[in-house]
Design a protein around this motif. Sequence first.
Motif, PDB file in Angstrom:
ATOM      1  N   ASN A 149       0.834  -1.202   0.000  1.00 21.45           N
ATOM      2  CA  ASN A 149       0.000   0.000   0.000  1.00 21.45           C
ATOM      3  C   ASN A 149       0.863   1.244   0.000  1.00 21.45           C
ATOM      4  O   ASN A 149       1.898   1.300   0.677  1.00 21.45           O
ATOM      5  N   ASN A 150       0.432   2.258  -0.731  1.00 27.97           N
ATOM      6  CA  ASN A 150       1.158   3.517  -0.787  1.00 27.97           C
ATOM      7  C   ASN A 150       1.267   4.164   0.595  1.00 27.97           C
ATOM      8  O   ASN A 150       2.313   4.707   0.949  1.00 27.97           O
ATOM      9  N   HIS A 151       0.199   4.105   1.401  1.00 24.85           N
ATOM     10  CA  HIS A 151       0.249   4.778   2.701  1.00 24.85           C
ATOM     11  C   HIS A 151       1.304   4.178   3.626  1.00 24.85           C
ATOM     12  O   HIS A 151       1.758   4.835   4.555  1.00 24.85           O
ATOM     13  N   VAL A 152       1.740   2.967   3.354  1.00 23.68           N
ATOM     14  CA  VAL A 152       2.787   2.331   4.166  1.00 23.68           C
ATOM     15  C   VAL A 152       4.153   2.945   3.866  1.00 23.68           C
ATOM     16  O   VAL A 152       4.982   3.097   4.759  1.00 23.68           O
ATOM     17  N   GLN A 186      -3.789   7.724  -5.178  1.00 27.71           N
ATOM     18  CA  GLN A 186      -5.236   7.558  -5.329  1.00 27.71           C
ATOM     19  C   GLN A 186      -5.653   6.096  -5.244  1.00 27.71           C
ATOM     20  O   GLN A 186      -6.682   5.767  -4.675  1.00 27.71           O
ATOM     21  N   LEU A 187      -4.859   5.205  -5.819  1.00 24.52           N
ATOM     22  CA  LEU A 187      -5.159   3.775  -5.740  1.00 24.52           C
ATOM     23  C   LEU A 187      -4.616   3.147  -4.461  1.00 24.52           C
ATOM     24  O   LEU A 187      -4.926   1.999  -4.154  1.00 24.52           O
TER      25      LEU A 187
END
Length: 150
Positions: A73-76, A103-104
Amino acid sequence: MSEERRKRVAGVIPSVVSVKTSKRVQRRQYGLDPFDFFRGNFRQFRGPADEALVQNSLGSGVIVTNEGHIITNNHVVDHVDEIEVVLSDGRTEKARLIGADAQLDLAVLKVDEPGVKPLKLGDSDEMQAGEFVLAVGNPFAFDAAVTDGS
């Protein structure tokens, strides 16, 4: 859990990694801390180096190529200074961010480690309602957590 499900889970686990990140964060407050008097710390001023903190995070990822590409995940991995992955056999490897889409909420990492086992991906167009699915993760650097359903 049935024997077939155990075999499927055992086949997936080597492709699941734990993603560990760290980021150096600066505190905003500089100068005299009024509570230092009560703590017995009588230094008058603090420099930026004294105020730096390291923020750590954990997440999961999946190895998707023999070359060591990992999807997470990008947020990680967003705005971090260092990325490491813990492989299923316990080895820890440095990873680099190859690309990300906020966004994804997807990111691609890369480790330069020979012998990684990529997950064999299926064809989502062939999936039908009611089919058996697995959700496997390793977000807390423990053994993988597995959820199944249909």
